[in-house]
Design an enzyme around this catalytic site. Structure first.
Site, mmCIF file in Angstrom:
data_model
loop_
_atom_site.group_PDB
_atom_site.id
_atom_site.type_symbol
_atom_site.label_atom_id
_atom_site.label_comp_id
_atom_site.label_asym_id
_atom_site.label_seq_id
_atom_site.Cartn_x
_atom_site.Cartn_y
_atom_site.Cartn_z
ATOM 1 N N TYR A 1 -24.215 34.334 29.593
ATOM 2 C CA TYR A 1 -23.555 33.526 28.566
ATOM 3 C C TYR A 1 -22.054 33.474 28.821
ATOM 4 C CZ TYR A 1 -21.857 32.213 23.891
ATOM 5 O OH TYR A 1 -21.227 31.603 22.839
ATOM 6 N N ASN B 1 -19.957 40.252 23.315
ATOM 7 C CA ASN B 1 -21.186 39.485 23.482
ATOM 8 C C ASN B 1 -21.041 38.614 24.749
ATOM 9 O OD1 ASN B 1 -23.690 38.230 22.967
ATOM 10 N ND2 ASN B 1 -22.639 36.516 22.009
#
Length: 509
Positions: free
Chosen positions: A61, A320
């Site tokens: 990501y 993240n």
């Protein structure tokens, strides 16, 4: 014997032990920092794991894909070297008032320490550049509005771009181009690694840093408030039996017990000397004196809870995706959600509202001749003179402002990102409201000091010992003893300057 980190020449950033007091020393006092080798090694290991994942073709990501609502869009290999810079530029869209230099520096030291926790895997060059910028006094320009409490993306994007020489930075009181500021500070812009843009932004470091400053300020104000309350307690001739440890032990709340003990310390009392309730004009003192330990105990407990939350957040790897070096895994997560911090700040403000209201009630009590047996409004010639009448209004206005800021922020949320990001903590808003509430609470306490000192002078008494005696002596020296009608706003301001940062105890400038 454990060495006090604040007494060292520099503060260690080890990814494990940063505290609100250490953040404040760097952000406000310009304390130098040093990156510990174990923290640097953790980040390097995470960066190596990330490189292996990319080389193996694992989708990552924000590295091989877009972000947010564009997460399913692949970024071609040939465009990836510039992808991180584009992410920073696209996210640098904050608006509103500029953040104060201390808030920016707090964000920088928190982010540097978090990177040392090892979950981001930024390039060593970027981490070292961030630490060097802190030590050089480099302060990027960034703005207040943009974060929803799911990562301080806009603020951290501005900081990262400034480290690269883009955007603006502060040089003294002036804003200059970041490249110019880097050159003047003998700093060199780092090169970005394969995930540096996203990884640097993937944090609530600005809100956490701001909350750390708030926690230190709240602790200072609580101590000042208790010391001033001790003066009011003396001026009112309040019965110390309400501070008896038997009373507070019977209920057992830690904050209540601690605040009663602190009041006894301030007044130079010991448990054995309290005895039975004294013969008085009334069996019970008014609430502002009798409920002091209970109300301030709730504030103490809320602050303790916030400090526990901050102890975790300041040293957390919350990126993240989280790069786990031990297993070479990129773990998607929602550790960017700052709801627990918003809740802690909400509780602090609610308790602060109760405290400020009790402060204002003590001001009213001291000005009431029926309660105190002193001249009405503490005037030399009541009627001809108005005395300190209007200070009651000031204290209650300040308390009202604290209450207006006390509404819960964590109950709010919003949805962005095409419905993908459907929950936000609003923690930055909770931090801003908390800082504003503290300012008004400090005005209420400063007003009480002016009134309590005036009442003590008129009664011709002084605290018999303890730290309250020290505060009385310092305040009596600094604050004008003229009891005639005059403008008292400057007295409140002078009282605030004396109480700020525990200056009355001999600390601070």
């Amino acid at each position: 014997m454990t060495r006090d980190p604040l007494s060292s020449d520099s503060i260690a950033l080890d990814g494990l032990s940063l505290t609100p007091a250490l953040v404040t020393a760097v952000a406000r006092e310009g304390k130098m920092v040093r990156l510990e080798e174990e923290a640097r090694a953790r980040n390097t290991a995470a960066a190596a794991a990330l490189a292996r994942l990319v080389e193996e073709g694992t989708p990552i990501y924000g590295v091989t894909t877009g972000v947010g609502a564009l997460r399913s869009r692949e970024v071609p290999a040939g465009e990836r070297p510039d992808h991180q810079l584009r992410l920073l530029r696209s996210h640098a869209c904050g608006a509103g008032r500029p953040l104060a230099p201390e808030e920016v520096r707090a964000a920088m030291v928190v982010r540097a320490n978090q990177l040392g926790a090892g979950g981001a895997g930024v390039s060593d060059e970027l981490l070292v550049a961030l630490v060097a910028a802190l030590n050089a006094g480099f302060v990027p320009h960034t703005r207040q509005l943009g974060s929803l409490g799911t990562g301080d993306l806009t603020v951290l994007a501005d900081i990262a771009l400034a480290l690269l020489g883009e955007g603006r930075a502060r040089r003294g009181e002036q804003l200059v181009g970041a490249q110019n500021a880097l050159a003047k500070a003998d700093l060199v812009a780092p090169r970005l690694g394969p995930r540096d843009g996203l990884a640097f932004m993937s944090s609530n470091a600005a809100t956490i840093g701001h909350a750390a400053l708030i926690a230190v300020d709240a602790d200072d104000l609580l101590d000042a408030s208790l010391a001033v309350a001790a003066l009011s307690f003396t001026a009112a001739g309040a019965d110390p039996i309400v501070l008896d440890p038997r009373v507070h032990g019977a209920r057992g709340h830690p904050g209540q017990v601690a605040m009663a003990a602190r009041m006894r310390e301030l007044l130079g009392l010991n448990a054995a000397s309290l005895g039975a309730p004294a013969a008085r004009r009334a069996i019970h003192d008014p609430y502002p004196f009798r409920a002091l330990a209970q109300v301030e105990g709730a504030l103490f407990d809320s602050l303790s809870e916030l400090e526990v939350v901050l102890g975790l957040e300041l040293n957390a790897a919350a990126e993240n995706a989280l790069i786990d070096a031990a297993t070479s895994a990129a773990l998607p997560n929602a550790n960017f959600h700052a709801g627990v911090l918003a809740l802690g700040l909400d509780r602090l403000r609610a308790a602060l509202a109760q405290s400020a209201s009790l402060v204002a009630a003590r001001v009213s009590a001291l000005l009431d001749p029926g309660s105190m047996g002193l001249p009405a409004a503490l005037a030399e010639r009541p009627g001809q003179d108005s005395g300190a009448m209007m200070l009651e209004y000031t204290a209650h206005a300040a308390a009202a402002d604290v209450r207006l800021h006390a509404g819960p922020v964590a109950a709010q949320t919003t949805t962005v990102g095409g419905g993908l990001e459907s929950h936000a903590s609003f923690a930055p808003f909770a931090a801003r409201r908390s800082a504003e509430a503290l300012e008004s609470a400090a005005v209420a306490v400063s007003t009480e000091l002016v009134v309590a000192l005036r009442a003590l002078r008129m009664r011709g008494v002084a605290p018999g010992g303890g730290e309250a005696g020290r505060l009385f002596a310092v305040a009596a020296e600094r604050l004008d003893g003229d009891l005639s009608d005059r403008a008292l706003g400057d007295d409140v301001e002078a009282a605030g300057a004396l109480l700020a940062g525990r200056r009355w105890q001999g600390h601070g400038a």
